[in-house]
Design an enzyme around this catalytic site. Structure first.
Site, PDB file in Angstrom:
ATOM      1  N   HIS A 203       0.821  -1.219   0.000  1.00 19.35           N
ATOM      2  CA  HIS A 203       0.000   0.000   0.000  1.00 19.35           C
ATOM      3  C   HIS A 203       0.843   1.252   0.000  1.00 19.35           C
ATOM      4  O   HIS A 203       0.448   2.281  -0.543  1.00 19.35           O
ATOM      5  CB  HIS A 203      -0.962  -0.026   1.183  1.00 19.35           C
ATOM      6  CG  HIS A 203      -2.207  -0.775   0.859  1.00 19.35           C
ATOM      7  ND1 HIS A 203      -2.805  -1.655   1.706  1.00 19.35           N
ATOM      8  CD2 HIS A 203      -2.936  -0.775  -0.282  1.00 19.35           C
ATOM      9  CE1 HIS A 203      -3.867  -2.161   1.113  1.00 19.35           C
ATOM     10  NE2 HIS A 203      -3.956  -1.658  -0.086  1.00 19.35           N
ATOM     11  N   ARG A 305      -5.790  -7.271 -15.314  1.00 17.72           N
ATOM     12  CA  ARG A 305      -5.587  -8.463 -14.476  1.00 17.72           C
ATOM     13  C   ARG A 305      -6.902  -8.773 -13.764  1.00 17.72           C
ATOM     14  O   ARG A 305      -7.124  -8.307 -12.638  1.00 17.72           O
ATOM     15  CB  ARG A 305      -4.494  -8.195 -13.446  1.00 17.72           C
ATOM     16  CG  ARG A 305      -3.073  -8.100 -14.001  1.00 17.72           C
ATOM     17  CD  ARG A 305      -2.087  -7.868 -12.859  1.00 17.72           C
ATOM     18  NE  ARG A 305      -0.721  -8.187 -13.226  1.00 17.72           N
ATOM     19  CZ  ARG A 305       0.218  -7.271 -13.476  1.00 17.72           C
ATOM     20  NH1 ARG A 305      -0.057  -5.997 -13.406  1.00 17.72           N
ATOM     21  NH2 ARG A 305       1.456  -7.652 -13.780  1.00 17.72           N
ATOM     22  N   ARG A 341      -7.097 -10.176 -19.561  1.00 16.00           N
ATOM     23  CA  ARG A 341      -6.523 -11.501 -19.290  1.00 16.00           C
ATOM     24  C   ARG A 341      -7.526 -12.305 -18.478  1.00 16.00           C
ATOM     25  O   ARG A 341      -8.064 -11.809 -17.484  1.00 16.00           O
ATOM     26  CB  ARG A 341      -5.229 -11.352 -18.494  1.00 16.00           C
ATOM     27  CG  ARG A 341      -4.674 -12.691 -18.047  1.00 16.00           C
ATOM     28  CD  ARG A 341      -3.308 -12.563 -17.461  1.00 16.00           C
ATOM     29  NE  ARG A 341      -3.336 -12.062 -16.100  1.00 16.00           N
ATOM     30  CZ  ARG A 341      -2.239 -11.766 -15.420  1.00 16.00           C
ATOM     31  NH1 ARG A 341      -1.053 -11.875 -15.980  1.00 16.00           N
ATOM     32  NH2 ARG A 341      -2.311 -11.339 -14.189  1.00 16.00           N
ATOM     33  N   GLU A 431       4.800 -16.385 -21.518  1.00 17.27           N
ATOM     34  CA  GLU A 431       5.406 -16.308 -20.184  1.00 17.27           C
ATOM     35  C   GLU A 431       6.231 -17.550 -19.892  1.00 17.27           C
ATOM     36  O   GLU A 431       6.930 -17.608 -18.877  1.00 17.27           O
ATOM     37  CB  GLU A 431       4.314 -16.230 -19.107  1.00 17.27           C
ATOM     38  CG  GLU A 431       3.284 -15.165 -19.330  1.00 17.27           C
ATOM     39  CD  GLU A 431       2.379 -14.976 -18.116  1.00 17.27           C
ATOM     40  OE1 GLU A 431       2.682 -14.090 -17.322  1.00 17.27           O
ATOM     41  OE2 GLU A 431       1.392 -15.711 -17.988  1.00 17.27           O
ATOM     42  N   ASN A 454       7.622 -10.790 -16.528  1.00 10.77           N
ATOM     43  CA  ASN A 454       7.879 -11.157 -15.127  1.00 10.77           C
ATOM     44  C   ASN A 454       7.980 -12.676 -15.005  1.00 10.77           C
ATOM     45  O   ASN A 454       8.930 -13.221 -14.442  1.00 10.77           O
ATOM     46  CB  ASN A 454       6.749 -10.655 -14.209  1.00 10.77           C
ATOM     47  CG  ASN A 454       6.437  -9.194 -14.422  1.00 10.77           C
ATOM     48  OD1 ASN A 454       7.286  -8.444 -14.875  1.00 10.77           O
ATOM     49  ND2 ASN A 454       5.228  -8.781 -14.100  1.00 10.77           N
ATOM     50  N   ASP A 455       6.973 -13.355 -15.538  1.00 11.68           N
ATOM     51  CA  ASP A 455       7.015 -14.817 -15.456  1.00 11.68           C
ATOM     52  C   ASP A 455       8.030 -15.405 -16.432  1.00 11.68           C
ATOM     53  O   ASP A 455       8.714 -16.381 -16.117  1.00 11.68           O
ATOM     54  CB  ASP A 455       5.624 -15.405 -15.715  1.00 11.68           C
ATOM     55  CG  ASP A 455       4.781 -15.401 -14.449  1.00 11.68           C
ATOM     56  OD1 ASP A 455       5.318 -15.811 -13.407  1.00 11.68           O
ATOM     57  OD2 ASP A 455       3.625 -14.965 -14.492  1.00 11.68           O
ATOM     58  N   ARG A 465       9.914 -15.869  -8.532  1.00  8.95           N
ATOM     59  CA  ARG A 465       9.823 -14.421  -8.343  1.00  8.95           C
ATOM     60  C   ARG A 465       9.413 -14.016  -6.944  1.00  8.95           C
ATOM     61  O   ARG A 465       9.446 -12.840  -6.582  1.00  8.95           O
ATOM     62  CB  ARG A 465       8.881 -13.801  -9.400  1.00  8.95           C
ATOM     63  CG  ARG A 465       7.463 -14.266  -9.334  1.00  8.95           C
ATOM     64  CD  ARG A 465       6.701 -13.926 -10.609  1.00  8.95           C
ATOM     65  NE  ARG A 465       5.976 -12.674 -10.540  1.00  8.95           N
ATOM     66  CZ  ARG A 465       4.976 -12.339 -11.361  1.00  8.95           C
ATOM     67  NH1 ARG A 465       4.623 -13.162 -12.349  1.00  8.95           N
ATOM     68  NH2 ARG A 465       4.352 -11.210 -11.241  1.00  8.95           N
ATOM     69  N   CYS A 502       3.676  -6.767 -21.641  1.00  9.55           N
ATOM     70  CA  CYS A 502       2.905  -6.191 -20.536  1.00  9.55           C
ATOM     71  C   CYS A 502       3.540  -6.495 -19.191  1.00  9.55           C
ATOM     72  O   CYS A 502       2.976  -6.180 -18.152  1.00  9.55           O
ATOM     73  CB  CYS A 502       1.464  -6.695 -20.570  1.00  9.55           C
ATOM     74  SG  CYS A 502       1.324  -8.466 -20.336  1.00  9.55           S
TER      75      CYS A 502
HETATM   76  C1  PEP Z   1       4.038 -11.174 -16.268  1.00 11.31           C
HETATM   77  O1  PEP Z   1       4.218 -12.300 -15.814  1.00 11.31           O
HETATM   78  O2  PEP Z   1       4.944 -10.482 -16.803  1.00 11.31           O
HETATM   79  C2  PEP Z   1       2.712 -10.554 -16.191  1.00 11.31           C
HETATM   80  C3  PEP Z   1       2.453  -9.407 -16.775  1.00 11.31           C
HETATM   81  O3  PEP Z   1       1.786 -11.181 -15.435  1.00 11.31           O
HETATM   82  P1  PEP Z   1       1.759 -11.167 -13.815  1.00 11.31           P
HETATM   83  O4  PEP Z   1       2.827 -10.237 -13.338  1.00 11.31           O
HETATM   84  O5  PEP Z   1       0.388 -10.732 -13.432  1.00 11.31           O
HETATM   85  O6  PEP Z   1       2.033 -12.602 -13.511  1.00 11.31           O
HETATM   86 MG    MG Z   2       2.494 -13.532 -15.394  1.00 10.78          MG
END
Ligand code: PEP
Ligand code: MG
Length: 577
Positions: A203, A305, A341, A431, A454-455, A465, A502
């Site tokens: 937050h 999301r 998504r 991903e 990210n994934d 992660r 993204c």
């Molecule tokens: C990602 O994995 O890059 C992604 C955008 O999805 P999330 O971070 O919600 O897993």
């Molecule tokens: Mg992801």
């Protein structure tokens, strides 16, 4: 937590703290001022403490304390308005959770004194949230805050908060901050936030961004900063400089001003210096994020999301609720793209209303994303149906994508499910390395790709992660990750289809140029990141972006890739990057 002030705001020697601390910059810009520390804990009520035998009276006291805490949070929220009101309203709901009241009551019936009963009952919930990690894990600070406020009321302890006015704006330093601490603050009072704990979705981070105040979270050693010490915070790089000299402060202020001027000068749709369009889209978690996206000039939504709408829900959202939430977002971008998504449940995003897949040794490699979605056809049908109805009545271009797709069969299955539901534009997230490596096969089945860096980074580097010990490996600049992105973008381009990014990589203005150089066709990020990415692209040609991509992919390390890209992007300096 005892929120009593610890000392005055007079500068003191702070030899015990090093001159430079680093954490994660989560709200850009620089802030300078005297440190105001919120430290000290409400002491844990003694284990084994008992009440005088009148359980109903003790239960009444506990219920009253929790109710008073909830009412206080609501009234702070009402005074603050906006996002803070929603956050504090949600926290007040936690204080009024009937399950918690039952736990507290049961302990009191066994003779446990009210403060200790509150402490123990909250402990159970705390462990559950903590174990969930991710977004839910970051709600632990909110829960601790309610607990401490209730215990303080029951034990008659003082509970003074952060001052809401100041002659000179201060740098608010704490282990972690609760929404109740920050809700009534404004830019005139706080120059920056620094917390020892918390992540980009805490937050502190969310509210700091919405207030436009620089913030650094996860800053080890922050609470060793002396009360009143002069602190210079860089909310972009995550650097926290103690007792900076005048030149450093002036340089930071000048850089900030120059950057603000440059950022406000570049507006409109995303484009490179030579006019190649790169739509800049927003990542959102629900309709509440729309104002910020529109204010930052997002051309649409690149990642909605949808699981964020339902994280705290015990029951599955109804078709009507879903339709309304989707329609609100479609309607905000008439003529624009909105990429939704489907539910990405599991691992770091457990959904309370979906049965958990059970004990999994490696949840990130387990039943999550599209795997989970396929297991619950009813939930899938309701979501796709609600999306189709919401999309039918709007002028936005609705695009639906599935997370965590690993195989051609999954991609084909998803596209077919979307078409059956009446949704024409079906895509997949890239991903999983297998999907990137065989992108030429997968693109045949779908209308577009969106790369979740990210994934993709987590799986390419085999670094969870959520495990901070391996966080250094979670770097999308790694040339192996860049190669995977390059493969996906190449396959989509060859098929004449779009390939967006993204994940967080799109929000890094230098990496954004590299992504465009690799053939990525749109970039989606949280709203505050949009202006700097827009400005970085506007200052470089597509050819310079291509050279930066070639340089980065020829490197052998993330640092080497960054340096190689920078060398090809000569205008970064004018943005203080
Ligand atoms: C990602 O994995 O890059 C992604 C955008 O999805 P999330 O971070 O919600 O897993
Ligand atoms: Mg992801």
């Amino acid at each position: 937590m005892d929120r009593r002030e610890t000392g005055s705001t007079t500068p003191e020697s702070q030899e015990q703290a090093p001159r430079l601390l680093t954490g994660t910059g989560v709200s850009p810009g620089s802030g300078y001022g005297p440190a105001f520390l919120v430290v000290g804990d409400i002491p844990e009520p003694a284990a084994g403490s008992r009440h005088d035998g009148d359980a109903p009276a003790e239960r009444g006291r506990a219920e009253q304390a929790l109710d008073d805490v909830a009412a206080d949070l609501e009234s702070r929220g009402a005074r603050a308005g906006g996002e803070a009101e929603e956050v504090l309203g949600a926290q007040a709901m936690m204080a009024r959770d009937p399950g918690l009241a039952v736990e507290v009551g049961q302990l009191i019936d066994q003779g446990v004194a009210a403060p200790r009963a509150v402490f123990e009952a909250f402990g159970k919930y705390r462990d559950l949230l903590s174990a969930a990690g991710g977004y839910l894990g970051e709600r632990v600070a909110d829960l601790d805050d309610i607990r401490d406020r209730a215990i303080a009321l029951l034990a008659g302890l003082p509970m003074s908060g952060v001052p809401t006015s100041a002659a000179v704006p201060f740098v608010l330093v704490a282990k972690d901050l609760a929404p109740a601490d920050t809700a009534l603050l404004s830019k005139d009072v706080v120059a920056a936030f620094v917390t020892e704990q918390g992540g980009p979705t805490s937050h502190t981070a969310i509210l700091a961004r919405s207030m436009g105040v620089p913030a650094v979270v996860g800053c080890a050693g922050a609470t060793t900063i002396a009360q009143g010490a002069a602190v210079l915070v860089d909310g972009s790089s995550g650097r926290v400089r103690l007792s900076p000299d005048e030149d450093e402060v002036t340089a930071a202020r000048n850089a900030d001003e120059a950057r603000r001027a440059v950022l406000s000068a570049v507006t409109g749709p995303g484009t490179t210096a030579d006019g190649h369009a790169v739509p800049l889209l927003a990542n959102i978690g629900g309709p509440r994020d729309l104002d910020a996206a529109l204010a930052a000039g997002a051309e649409g939504v690149g990642l909605y999301r949808t699981e964020f709408l339902f994280l705290d829900r015990e029951t599955a959202p109804t078709p009507e609720e879903q339709e309304a939430a989707y329609r609100a977002v479609f309607d905000a971008f008439p003529g624009g793209r909105v990429v939704v998504r489907t539910l990405d449940a599991g691992a770091d995003k457990p959904l309370a209303f979906l049965p958990s897949p059970g004990e999994e040794p490696n949840p990130a490699l387990g039943e999550r994303g599209i795997r989970m979605f396929r297991r619950y056809p009813d939930i899938m049908a309701v979501q796709l149906g609600a999306l189709a109805r919401a999309a039918a009545g709007t002028a936005a271009k609705a695009e639906i994508m599935a997370p965590m797709v690993a195989t051609v069969e999954e991609a084909a299955w998803f596209a077919e499910a979307c078409r059956t539901a009446g949704l024409e534009n079906a895509g997949i997230m890239i991903e999983v390395p297998s999907a990137a490596i065989r992108a030429t096969d997968l693109i045949e089945e779908v209308d577009f790709f969106s790369i979740g860096t990210n994934d993709l980074t987590q799986y390419a580097l085999a670094a969870d992660r959520q495990v901070s010990e391996v966080a250094a490996l979670q770097d999308p600049w790694h040339p192996a990750v860049l190669d995977l992105i390059g493969m996906a973008a190449f396959a989509a381009t060859a098929a004449g289809k779009g390939c967006g990014v993204c994940g967080e990589a799109a929000a890094d203005p230098i990496l954004a140029c590299v992504l465009v150089g690799m053939g990525v066709t749109s970039l989606s990020m949280s709203a505050p990141a949009l202006p700097l990415v827009r400005a970085a692209l506007a200052r470089h040609t597509r050819e310079q972006c291509r050279s930066a991509a070639v340089g980065a992919r020829s490197a052998t390390s993330p640092a080497g890739a960054r340096a190689a890209a920078r060398a090809e992007l000569p205008e970064l300096g004018s943005l203080a990057l």
